[in-house]
Scaffold this active site. Sequence first.
Site, mmCIF file in Angstrom:
data_model
loop_
_atom_site.group_PDB
_atom_site.id
_atom_site.type_symbol
_atom_site.label_atom_id
_atom_site.label_comp_id
_atom_site.label_asym_id
_atom_site.label_seq_id
_atom_site.Cartn_x
_atom_site.Cartn_y
_atom_site.Cartn_z
ATOM 1 N N GLU A 226 -32.867 24.144 -34.011
ATOM 2 C CA GLU A 226 -31.518 24.698 -34.124
ATOM 3 C C GLU A 226 -31.576 26.193 -33.841
ATOM 4 O O GLU A 226 -30.757 26.740 -33.120
ATOM 5 C CB GLU A 226 -30.936 24.431 -35.518
ATOM 6 C CG GLU A 226 -29.507 24.973 -35.649
ATOM 7 C CD GLU A 226 -28.823 24.629 -36.967
ATOM 8 O OE1 GLU A 226 -29.221 23.651 -37.624
ATOM 9 O OE2 GLU A 226 -27.874 25.343 -37.334
ATOM 10 N N ARG A 304 -25.988 25.509 -48.544
ATOM 11 C CA ARG A 304 -25.849 24.054 -48.660
ATOM 12 C C ARG A 304 -26.579 23.529 -49.899
ATOM 13 O O ARG A 304 -26.166 22.534 -50.504
ATOM 14 C CB ARG A 304 -26.307 23.332 -47.384
ATOM 15 C CG ARG A 304 -25.758 21.918 -47.291
ATOM 16 C CD ARG A 304 -26.120 21.234 -45.990
ATOM 17 N NE ARG A 304 -25.134 21.367 -44.935
ATOM 18 C CZ ARG A 304 -24.029 20.620 -44.811
ATOM 19 N NH1 ARG A 304 -23.753 19.678 -45.699
ATOM 20 N NH2 ARG A 304 -23.206 20.804 -43.823
ATOM 21 N N GLU A 706 -27.896 13.057 -41.157
ATOM 22 C CA GLU A 706 -28.696 13.613 -42.245
ATOM 23 C C GLU A 706 -28.632 12.863 -43.578
ATOM 24 O O GLU A 706 -29.641 12.795 -44.289
ATOM 25 C CB GLU A 706 -28.273 15.079 -42.497
ATOM 26 C CG GLU A 706 -28.614 16.022 -41.361
ATOM 27 C CD GLU A 706 -27.942 17.362 -41.549
ATOM 28 O OE1 GLU A 706 -26.710 17.441 -41.373
ATOM 29 O OE2 GLU A 706 -28.628 18.327 -41.904
#
Length: 749
Positions: A226, A304, A706
Amino acid sequence: MKNIDSYSHTRGESIYVDDIALLQGTLYAVAYDSKIAHGKIKHLSIDAAKAYPGVEAILTYRDIPGENQIGGIIPDEELLAEKEVHFCGMPIALVVAKSQEIAEAAAKLIVVDFEILEPITDAREAARKNKLILPPRTFQIGDTASQWSNCAHIIEGIAESGGQEHLYIETQGAYALPLENGTIKIYSSTQGPTAVQRTVAKVLGVPMHKIEVDVTRLGGGFGGKEDQATTWAVMAALACKKLKRPVKCILDRMADLRMTGKRHPYSSDFKIGLSNDLKIIAYEATFYQNAGAAADLSPAVLERTLFHANNCYSIPHTKVTAFSCKTNLPPNTAFRGFGGPQGMFVIEAAIVKAAEKLGIDASVIQQKNLLQDGNVFHYGQVVSGCEAINCWNTATKLFQFEKERTAVNEFNKSNSLLKKGMAIMPICFGISFTKTLMNQARALVHVYTDGSVGISTGAVEMGQVVNTKMLQVAASIFSIATSKIKVETTNTTRVANTSPSAASATADLNGKATQLACEAIKKRLLKRAAVDLNANENELELKDECVLHKNTPTELTWNKLVMSCYLNRESLSESAHYATPEINFDASKEKGHPFAYHVYGTALFIVTLDCLRGTYETDAVKIVHDYGESMNPFIDKGQIEGGLVQGIGWMTMEEVIYNKEGKLLSNALSTYKVPDIYSVPKEITIHPLKTHGSELAIFKSKAVGEPPLMYGIGAYFALRNAVLAFNPSVKMELNAPLTPEKILMNLYA
Ligand code: MTE
Ligand code: HPA
Ligand code: MOS
């Protein structure tokens, strides 16, 4: 609809970066990286390497025309070290040569004279010394402080989870080609083509339009590409610009293991308070995230962790704080789950520790506290479309939890050297980038005059089979054969300003954009059909490559209609933009509605432990999973199996080990153990929950990339129960991974 790549994959014909046909004069770039974790560069000698036959250039930070800066969220990461190195594996120079072998041999001749500084490798130590990437963040709801006195049971503890190597099969790499007028085209194995484009432009000091990034597919990313694919693309582009030659920069496996970051290890404190009837009243946690030597994506990962700190439980008083700690390790990065798994492990550990203290099964506490519609997440989003209880109840009935528990207890009574353990792992995972602005995507669709179709989006294919899903979207809207459609490479000149393919949101975001583009073209086609057939547009539809009028086929086929549009000078192309509606988040209050929707599920784990050896097998994992209305059940099942096994690996066997000097000891596949065919569960049952999906999911097919990883946490607690069945008095730490070595020590402690 099977994976459109399966044919070329199985024949070995799929093209990855290292398979691209070479251009004449291609050179090879190898990074020379620091052998120490922290130190000042007193002197760098490159002369011997430069003189090595076949070497074309040795580049250092002095050769960078723009900024020596690759930090994505915070500008705190040099491409090539200037005065100081911050981790073992930090690039210092780039050796460019006629072959990979020459570049590697020459790199060995580089000598650095360091003033060695003390490295920090431990997150808590970094926090004590106030070495933080950013100030800590706290999410809270209710008032924990005032509630402890109302709790019948208060349990405190520490939970730790380790790092994880992505182990994508295709290692990091890029191939940069010089085009005319200073333009560079880069083939990159990246999840974020725009991140590569932006950073290359910045480092080279050129506008973004001079840089074209093209991605066919990745041999796996799992978050590791990423942000961290960018480095190698910038290296290739830098050498390409300097030497005006095509340059490849591809890491071999050991270089990749050594130089790239991994999942963040966490060390966390928790305190949980329960009422007499086992309702969780209050929960506090402090997370220490080991960020490594630069920010990379750590602040977003940290966020997160906070979002998922309560997993799928309704806890009226919650206060969670997270520290992103700067250490002298390679910058850690995105990894499937993106900090969510680390947060969820801690609440599960807290529940388990409470249950053990109370002498009950953890599932009793889990079940009593499941979320339901109308509850409020601690970050302010109102729970709706909640399937937590539905998943739990469906799994309880279908997989007969009580019967299984009795069987495990019976087995343990009659076996002394083998013990079974059982655990239940419910999950809740929010879908959307937590940074609201990233939730946008675009698609470009062309219909060619022969009736074939080409689709370009910002989605990167990395094995999650998103290209097939994009193709399904177009095929279903146009109602044409899938063989008529091609999904093009992901390219920054065709689709610009893309978010990385991540957050499990790729299919939703790019699929919705594709849907909008196809619908716009379809509307024009039907308008033309109305003229050609002298009919009312509302009575027409496209079906099986034919125009239907009042549900009856006409002579106007898809191909004829397309040609008719062209002959009438109407556009057969469309570019569409999609941005997720409804979502928002106010970071000054740490409240909002950050997620489009949540994905739920419940997994049952049963393991068998060999109490002589400490080795174990997973007998079965049985899952009820909330797919919504899966648009591709086979592909989605594959995502669940893969995510699950990756999660089990993280929790039970994969051990990233650095020594105190910050050197990676688990630096090869002989010392880093990932799940293989012998260690996967003997049985995996996946039952799709019947639900309506979400309007914000593409075709109501919920994201699946995920969430399943977090089922793997169940393996840890099932094993723990098996150990406790053998040695009930052991004081086991809550420390993952639970490797056979650790288990053996606990069996006989
Ligand atoms: N599956 C395969 N085969 N390879 C991968 O690299 N990456 C995972 C998941 N599944 C990955 C994968 C991660 S980390 C994410 S975020 C999602 O796929 C990304 O794709 P999606 O957004 O299309 O689900
Ligand atoms: N998930 C995954 N990747 C991301 C996110 C996220 O929420 N934000 C930025 N990159
Ligand atoms: Mo996935 S960790 O969001 O690339």
